[in-house]
Design a protein around this motif. Structure first.
Motif, PDB file in Angstrom:
ATOM      1  N   MET A 106       0.835  -1.201   0.000  1.00 40.19           N
ATOM      2  CA  MET A 106       0.000   0.000   0.000  1.00 40.19           C
ATOM      3  C   MET A 106       0.874   1.258   0.000  1.00 40.19           C
ATOM      4  O   MET A 106       0.612   2.208  -0.739  1.00 40.19           O
ATOM      5  N   TRP A 107       1.931   1.279   0.820  1.00 40.41           N
ATOM      6  CA  TRP A 107       2.830   2.433   0.848  1.00 40.41           C
ATOM      7  C   TRP A 107       3.508   2.631  -0.504  1.00 40.41           C
ATOM      8  O   TRP A 107       3.668   3.762  -0.972  1.00 40.41           O
ATOM      9  N   MET A 108       3.905   1.534  -1.150  1.00 36.72           N
ATOM     10  CA  MET A 108       4.553   1.656  -2.456  1.00 36.72           C
ATOM     11  C   MET A 108       3.585   2.213  -3.500  1.00 36.72           C
ATOM     12  O   MET A 108       3.966   3.038  -4.333  1.00 36.72           O
ATOM     13  N   VAL A 109       2.346   1.785  -3.459  1.00 40.25           N
ATOM     14  CA  VAL A 109       1.351   2.310  -4.396  1.00 40.25           C
ATOM     15  C   VAL A 109       1.106   3.796  -4.130  1.00 40.25           C
ATOM     16  O   VAL A 109       0.996   4.599  -5.073  1.00 40.25           O
ATOM     17  N   LEU A 110       1.054   4.198  -2.861  1.00 41.51           N
ATOM     18  CA  LEU A 110       0.859   5.607  -2.538  1.00 41.51           C
ATOM     19  C   LEU A 110       2.037   6.464  -3.003  1.00 41.51           C
ATOM     20  O   LEU A 110       1.831   7.569  -3.527  1.00 41.51           O
ATOM     21  N   PHE A 111       3.266   5.979  -2.836  1.00 42.88           N
ATOM     22  CA  PHE A 111       4.425   6.734  -3.316  1.00 42.88           C
ATOM     23  C   PHE A 111       4.419   6.833  -4.839  1.00 42.88           C
ATOM     24  O   PHE A 111       4.795   7.871  -5.398  1.00 42.88           O
ATOM     25  N   THR A 112       3.987   5.787  -5.513  1.00 45.64           N
ATOM     26  CA  THR A 112       3.890   5.839  -6.968  1.00 45.64           C
ATOM     27  C   THR A 112       2.806   6.832  -7.395  1.00 45.64           C
ATOM     28  O   THR A 112       3.007   7.622  -8.324  1.00 45.64           O
ATOM     29  N   ALA A 113       1.665   6.804  -6.722  1.00 43.89           N
ATOM     30  CA  ALA A 113       0.593   7.753  -7.040  1.00 43.89           C
ATOM     31  C   ALA A 113       1.038   9.189  -6.782  1.00 43.89           C
ATOM     32  O   ALA A 113       0.720  10.096  -7.568  1.00 43.89           O
ATOM     33  N   LEU A 114       1.801   9.399  -5.712  1.00 43.98           N
ATOM     34  CA  LEU A 114       2.337  10.730  -5.428  1.00 43.98           C
ATOM     35  C   LEU A 114       3.240  11.204  -6.561  1.00 43.98           C
ATOM     36  O   LEU A 114       3.149  12.347  -7.002  1.00 43.98           O
ATOM     37  N   SER A 115       4.082  10.316  -7.060  1.00 38.86           N
ATOM     38  CA  SER A 115       4.974  10.689  -8.158  1.00 38.86           C
ATOM     39  C   SER A 115       4.193  11.042  -9.414  1.00 38.86           C
ATOM     40  O   SER A 115       4.495  12.046 -10.083  1.00 38.86           O
ATOM     41  N   PHE A 116       3.190  10.248  -9.748  1.00 37.88           N
ATOM     42  CA  PHE A 116       2.366  10.553 -10.911  1.00 37.88           C
ATOM     43  C   PHE A 116       1.635  11.880 -10.732  1.00 37.88           C
ATOM     44  O   PHE A 116       1.523  12.674 -11.663  1.00 37.88           O
ATOM     45  N   TYR A 117       1.127  12.124  -9.535  1.00 35.25           N
ATOM     46  CA  TYR A 117       0.417  13.375  -9.265  1.00 35.25           C
ATOM     47  C   TYR A 117       1.342  14.576  -9.417  1.00 35.25           C
ATOM     48  O   TYR A 117       0.959  15.595  -9.991  1.00 35.25           O
ATOM     49  N   LEU A 118       2.558  14.465  -8.890  1.00 31.81           N
ATOM     50  CA  LEU A 118       3.503  15.575  -8.980  1.00 31.81           C
ATOM     51  C   LEU A 118       3.887  15.892 -10.417  1.00 31.81           C
ATOM     52  O   LEU A 118       4.136  17.044 -10.759  1.00 31.81           O
ATOM     53  N   VAL A 119       3.925  14.877 -11.263  1.00 35.84           N
ATOM     54  CA  VAL A 119       4.261  15.107 -12.663  1.00 35.84           C
ATOM     55  C   VAL A 119       3.057  15.662 -13.423  1.00 35.84           C
ATOM     56  O   VAL A 119       3.182  16.563 -14.249  1.00 35.84           O
ATOM     57  N   ALA A 120       1.868  15.150 -13.120  1.00 41.77           N
ATOM     58  CA  ALA A 120       0.670  15.571 -13.858  1.00 41.77           C
ATOM     59  C   ALA A 120       0.213  16.979 -13.481  1.00 41.77           C
ATOM     60  O   ALA A 120      -0.252  17.734 -14.334  1.00 41.77           O
ATOM     61  N   TYR A 121       0.325  17.329 -12.206  1.00 38.96           N
ATOM     62  CA  TYR A 121      -0.119  18.633 -11.727  1.00 38.96           C
ATOM     63  C   TYR A 121       1.042  19.328 -11.026  1.00 38.96           C
ATOM     64  O   TYR A 121       1.175  19.237  -9.803  1.00 38.96           O
ATOM     65  N   THR A 148       8.402  23.623  -8.069  1.00 40.77           N
ATOM     66  CA  THR A 148       9.408  23.821  -9.114  1.00 40.77           C
ATOM     67  C   THR A 148       9.945  22.468  -9.552  1.00 40.77           C
ATOM     68  O   THR A 148       9.727  21.443  -8.881  1.00 40.77           O
ATOM     69  N   PHE A 149      10.650  22.470 -10.652  1.00 37.83           N
ATOM     70  CA  PHE A 149      11.212  21.222 -11.173  1.00 37.83           C
ATOM     71  C   PHE A 149      12.142  20.573 -10.154  1.00 37.83           C
ATOM     72  O   PHE A 149      12.105  19.361  -9.939  1.00 37.83           O
ATOM     73  N   THR A 150      12.989  21.375  -9.524  1.00 34.03           N
ATOM     74  CA  THR A 150      13.960  20.840  -8.568  1.00 34.03           C
ATOM     75  C   THR A 150      13.267  20.202  -7.368  1.00 34.03           C
ATOM     76  O   THR A 150      13.642  19.110  -6.938  1.00 34.03           O
ATOM     77  N   THR A 151      12.260  20.870  -6.836  1.00 34.78           N
ATOM     78  CA  THR A 151      11.533  20.320  -5.692  1.00 34.78           C
ATOM     79  C   THR A 151      10.821  19.029  -6.071  1.00 34.78           C
ATOM     80  O   THR A 151      10.866  18.044  -5.324  1.00 34.78           O
ATOM     81  N   THR A 152      10.182  19.020  -7.226  1.00 32.58           N
ATOM     82  CA  THR A 152       9.497  17.812  -7.693  1.00 32.58           C
ATOM     83  C   THR A 152      10.495  16.669  -7.868  1.00 32.58           C
ATOM     84  O   THR A 152      10.221  15.527  -7.476  1.00 32.58           O
ATOM     85  N   PHE A 153      11.658  16.975  -8.440  1.00 31.83           N
ATOM     86  CA  PHE A 153      12.687  15.950  -8.646  1.00 31.83           C
ATOM     87  C   PHE A 153      13.099  15.315  -7.320  1.00 31.83           C
ATOM     88  O   PHE A 153      13.168  14.088  -7.203  1.00 31.83           O
ATOM     89  N   TRP A 154      13.356  16.141  -6.302  1.00 29.22           N
ATOM     90  CA  TRP A 154      13.826  15.603  -5.023  1.00 29.22           C
ATOM     91  C   TRP A 154      12.731  14.836  -4.288  1.00 29.22           C
ATOM     92  O   TRP A 154      13.020  13.846  -3.601  1.00 29.22           O
ATOM     93  N   ILE A 155      11.486  15.263  -4.421  1.00 27.19           N
ATOM     94  CA  ILE A 155      10.379  14.517  -3.792  1.00 27.19           C
ATOM     95  C   ILE A 155      10.238  13.143  -4.443  1.00 27.19           C
ATOM     96  O   ILE A 155      10.094  12.128  -3.757  1.00 27.19           O
ATOM     97  N   ILE A 156      10.291  13.108  -5.776  1.00 27.11           N
ATOM     98  CA  ILE A 156      10.158  11.834  -6.485  1.00 27.11           C
ATOM     99  C   ILE A 156      11.349  10.930  -6.185  1.00 27.11           C
ATOM    100  O   ILE A 156      11.189   9.714  -5.982  1.00 27.11           O
TER     101      ILE A 156
END
Length: 101
Positions: free
Chosen positions: A27-42, A46-54
């Motif tokens: 479940m945690w892995m699916v949530l982290f994957t969904a977070l990554s998709f969300y950060l890319v879609a919306y 900034t690019f740098t912050t999104t990169f480090w979160i992903i």
């Protein structure tokens, strides 16, 4: 001399893992994957912050997978750990070498 049929061999039975541990990790892995998709879609950051979160989410997923699904928490698993660390070491050296070229 036949072995006695009345004697039962003693077998060390491993403590069975509860499936909830695997489900929580998955479940945690699916949530982290969904977070990554969300950060890319919306893109809210900034690019740098999104990169480090992903990247952080990916590192957490790697540790969850190794710990939970590769059974690295069990005793006697020193060889897989050694090979994984050696692979990470070679990978880091390779990446640094490619960057510095």
């Amino acid at each position: 001399m036949e072995p006695s049929l009345n004697k039962q061999s003693q077998v060390n039975v491993k403590k069975t893992r509860s499936t909830s541990r695997f489900l929580w990790s998955f479940m945690w892995m699916v949530l982290f994957t969904a977070l990554s998709f969300y950060l890319v879609a919306y893109p809210h950051f900034t690019f740098t912050t999104t990169f480090w979160i992903i990247l952080g989410a990916a590192v957490i997923q790697v540790f969850l997978q190794l710990y939970t699904f590769m059974h690295l928490d069990e005793k006697g698993n020193i060889m897989p750990i050694i090979f994984i660390v050696l692979g990470l070491f070679i990978g880091v050296i390779s990446v640094v070498g490619i960057i510095l070229m």
